[in-house]
Design an enzyme around this catalytic site. Structure first.
Site, mmCIF file in Angstrom:
data_model
loop_
_atom_site.group_PDB
_atom_site.id
_atom_site.type_symbol
_atom_site.label_atom_id
_atom_site.label_comp_id
_atom_site.label_asym_id
_atom_site.label_seq_id
_atom_site.Cartn_x
_atom_site.Cartn_y
_atom_site.Cartn_z
ATOM 1 N N GLN A 1 -101.659 46.809 -76.679
ATOM 2 C CA GLN A 1 -101.014 47.774 -77.606
ATOM 3 C C GLN A 1 -101.924 48.020 -78.816
ATOM 4 O O GLN A 1 -103.128 47.968 -78.673
ATOM 5 C CB GLN A 1 -99.613 47.283 -78.028
ATOM 6 C CG GLN A 1 -98.586 47.276 -76.920
ATOM 7 C CD GLN A 1 -98.587 46.007 -76.103
ATOM 8 O OE1 GLN A 1 -98.647 44.933 -76.645
ATOM 9 N NE2 GLN A 1 -98.520 46.127 -74.790
ATOM 10 N N ASP B 1 -103.482 52.507 -76.348
ATOM 11 C CA ASP B 1 -104.154 53.527 -75.525
ATOM 12 C C ASP B 1 -105.422 54.061 -76.184
ATOM 13 O O ASP B 1 -105.776 55.224 -76.008
ATOM 14 C CB ASP B 1 -103.209 54.704 -75.214
ATOM 15 C CG ASP B 1 -101.884 54.234 -74.667
ATOM 16 O OD1 ASP B 1 -101.917 53.349 -73.796
ATOM 17 O OD2 ASP B 1 -100.838 54.727 -75.106
ATOM 18 N N GLY C 1 -101.442 48.722 -70.436
ATOM 19 C CA GLY C 1 -102.086 49.366 -69.288
ATOM 20 C C GLY C 1 -103.558 49.510 -69.601
ATOM 21 O O GLY C 1 -103.920 50.244 -70.518
ATOM 22 N N HIS C 2 -104.400 48.777 -68.917
ATOM 23 C CA HIS C 2 -105.832 48.843 -69.180
ATOM 24 C C HIS C 2 -106.551 49.382 -67.953
ATOM 25 O O HIS C 2 -106.430 48.820 -66.868
ATOM 26 C CB HIS C 2 -106.381 47.454 -69.552
ATOM 27 C CG HIS C 2 -105.856 46.956 -70.871
ATOM 28 N ND1 HIS C 2 -105.981 45.664 -71.306
ATOM 29 C CD2 HIS C 2 -105.203 47.606 -71.863
ATOM 30 C CE1 HIS C 2 -105.435 45.551 -72.501
ATOM 31 N NE2 HIS C 2 -104.932 46.708 -72.846
ATOM 32 N N LYS D 1 -109.178 50.553 -74.753
ATOM 33 C CA LYS D 1 -109.634 49.161 -74.829
ATOM 34 C C LYS D 1 -110.226 48.674 -73.514
ATOM 35 O O LYS D 1 -111.159 47.891 -73.499
ATOM 36 C CB LYS D 1 -108.459 48.238 -75.198
ATOM 37 C CG LYS D 1 -107.996 48.384 -76.622
ATOM 38 C CD LYS D 1 -106.917 47.362 -76.964
ATOM 39 C CE LYS D 1 -105.561 47.678 -76.395
ATOM 40 N NZ LYS D 1 -104.920 48.884 -76.884
HETATM 41 P P1 IMP Z 1 -92.032 47.896 -75.276
HETATM 42 O O1 IMP Z 1 -93.303 47.181 -75.617
HETATM 43 O O2 IMP Z 1 -91.894 48.162 -73.810
HETATM 44 O O3 IMP Z 1 -90.831 47.213 -75.865
HETATM 45 O O4 IMP Z 1 -92.087 49.349 -75.967
HETATM 46 C C1 IMP Z 1 -92.017 49.503 -77.386
HETATM 47 C C2 IMP Z 1 -92.936 50.633 -77.846
HETATM 48 O O5 IMP Z 1 -94.294 50.264 -77.639
HETATM 49 C C3 IMP Z 1 -92.759 51.953 -77.090
HETATM 50 O O6 IMP Z 1 -92.997 53.017 -77.991
HETATM 51 C C4 IMP Z 1 -93.855 51.921 -76.051
HETATM 52 O O7 IMP Z 1 -94.235 53.214 -75.630
HETATM 53 C C5 IMP Z 1 -94.947 51.245 -76.857
HETATM 54 N N1 IMP Z 1 -95.929 50.537 -76.003
HETATM 55 C C6 IMP Z 1 -95.773 49.352 -75.393
HETATM 56 N N2 IMP Z 1 -96.889 49.002 -74.738
HETATM 57 C C7 IMP Z 1 -97.777 49.980 -74.962
HETATM 58 C C8 IMP Z 1 -99.146 50.171 -74.570
HETATM 59 O O8 IMP Z 1 -99.769 49.342 -73.908
HETATM 60 N N3 IMP Z 1 -99.734 51.330 -75.001
HETATM 61 C C9 IMP Z 1 -99.086 52.225 -75.787
HETATM 62 N N4 IMP Z 1 -97.812 52.080 -76.181
HETATM 63 C C10 IMP Z 1 -97.167 50.970 -75.768
#
Ligand code: IMP
Length: 429
Positions: A223, A13, A40-41, A16
């Site tokens: 991420q 977040d 999420g972009h 990007k």
């Molecule tokens: P998962 O990727 O759904 O398994 O989540 C694992 C961790 O990564 C959690 O803390 C999510 O909130 C975080 N996370 C996954 N994708 C994103 C992203 O695109 N932005 C911020 N945090 C993310």
């Protein structure tokens, strides 16, 4: 090498979407190489706002885009996203989008398992996006994944389904859940296959041809480095490698093709989900950062946790990822603060640390050491050159560069694409 790799250098977040969109307009190909629709972009193009999760950001401008083998692909989420942006006038044809035939699929059983585990974990939960990302990567590494190429061989899927269902049924039984409905799963796959297969290609070959022809490739990370499964705040991480080194294994090119590694860094820190966060602010200042920065997750709508800039974490993440230069985002959110703090080190049990120790218990207990910075009056919002910035804002940026040992290539001063100060063009650096 004219390529650019964009990665988040905090917990995701970092903003990007805008930077990738800015670069995508000059790239020949945009490639996603890890993660899935947990990302999420947000892209703001004129008066249109596009929210992408799985599709590479080049897609909204018609730049050829690739989903590499390192991504875990939920075909139903892909279809929904393709239909959503078709409604905004963007056609995602197989000429524009190519998907690696070797991409593992996220199935409903992965989503089920992600949710069941989170619900059962109480205070220890990771706070995942519940999209099935972790369970899908587990099945990939466990050699029981169903992949895009399997959609063209559904009549031969029985032995794979046996292995997959045996594994998941045992896990589901532990949660008092019914076994996987194999017939329903197969029927779902039969239904979705004709949608996915036209996009399926040996993308490694397309990328090889593009590289040999000297095309500009933009690798779009999702991420952030602190969520990397090896280098992040384990176990509170995602299940992929988010570092720049993943471009090669996640798309089928060599390690030298990553090019300029542009690390995206927010001028303060945020995190969604559980896990340690040394500079987190549980007070009115944290609240203020969240409100000004509109810190709500693009994918899950969850409120992001907010805190001061942590130079220790960014320095560590930039080193691990070989960041060439950074894009500093959301500087305008700090406009008007009397005092701005930067974390320059930690202490733990009387000992100083210039890095984040690996154990989660230590990570949760480190005390930040702050340097206080007098804020600036006037605004940085919309600035397009250094001359537009208040002197103390420039000082803040320079101090960040010094502390993280990495130069600033871009400063982003609003969600609008052109509100950017370009210091060094990553594509011609
Ligand atoms: P998962 O990727 O759904 O398994 O989540 C694992 C961790 O990564 C959690 O803390 C999510 O909130 C975080 N996370 C996954 N994708 C994103 C992203 O695109 N932005 C911020 N945090 C993310």
């Amino acid at each position: 090498m004219a390529n650019v790799t964009v990665i988040g250098v905090q917990w995701g977040d970092e903003g990007k979407g805008k930077i990738v969109d800015w670069l995508a307009s000059r790239a020949d190909i945009v490639v996603r190489f890890q993660g899935g629709h947990n990302a999420g972009h947000t892209l703001v193009v004129g008066d249109q706002v596009y929210k992408l999760s799985l599709l590479p950001s080049g897609i909204v401008r018609g730049t050829p885009s690739v989903i590499g083998n390192g991504v875990v692909l939920d075909p139903w989420a892909l279809k929904a996203e393709v239909e959503k942006i078709a409604g905004q006038g963007v056609a995602v044809t197989p000429d524009v989008l190519r998907i690696a035939e070797t991409c593992p699929l996220i199935l409903s059983l992965h989503r089920d398992l992600d949710g069941l585990r989170e619900d059962a974990s109480g205070a220890g939960k990771i706070g995942t996006t519940r999209r099935g990302i972790g369970p899908a990567y587990e099945d990939k590494v466990g050699r029981r994944a169903i992949r895009v190429c399997d959609l063209a061989h559904l009549n031969q899927l029985e032995p794979q389904l046996d292995r997959l269902c045996a594994h998941h049924d045992a896990l589901r039984a532990g949660f008092s859940e019914q076994p996987v409905d194999r017939e329903a799963l197969l029927a779902e796959l039969r239904e979705i296959a004709p949608f996915v297969l036209p996009y399926a290609k040996p993308v490694w070959r397309d990328l090889d041809v593009a590289l040999r022809a000297g095309k500009k490739i933009l690798f779009e990370g999702a991420q952030g480095v602190l969520l990397d499964v090896d280098h992040g705040t384990y176990p509170f991480v995602t299940s992929s490698n988010t570092v720049a080194g993943t471009t090669g294994s996640g798309s089928g090119i060599g390690p030298n093709a990553a090019g300029f590694v542009l690390g995206i860094v927010k001028a303060y820190t945020t995190r969604v989900g559980s896990g340690p966060f040394p500079t987190e602010l549980d007070d009115a200042t944290g609240q203020q950062l969240g409100e000004r920065g509109h810190e709500f997750g693009t994918v899950t709508g969850r409120k992001r946790r907010c805190g001061w800039f942590d130079a220790v974490l960014v320095r560590q993440a930039a080193a691990i990822s070989g960041v060439t230069g950074i894009a500093l985002t959301k500087l305008d959110v700090l406009d008007g603060f009397d005092t701005i703090r930067i974390c320059t080190g930690y202490t733990l049990d009387g000992k100083d640390y210039d890095y984040l120790p690996p154990h989660p218990a230590d990570q949760a207990r480190v005390e930040p050491v702050y340097e206080d910075f007098k804020g600036w009056s006037g605004t940085t919002a919309g600035a397009r050159s250094w001359a537009d910035l208040p002197a103390r804002a420039i000082k803040y940026v320079r101090r960040i560069e010094e502390l993280i040992r990495c130069p600033v290539a871009l400063v982003s001063t609003s969600p609008q694409r052109d509100d950017t100060i370009l210091v060094r063009d990553p594509f011609s650096a």
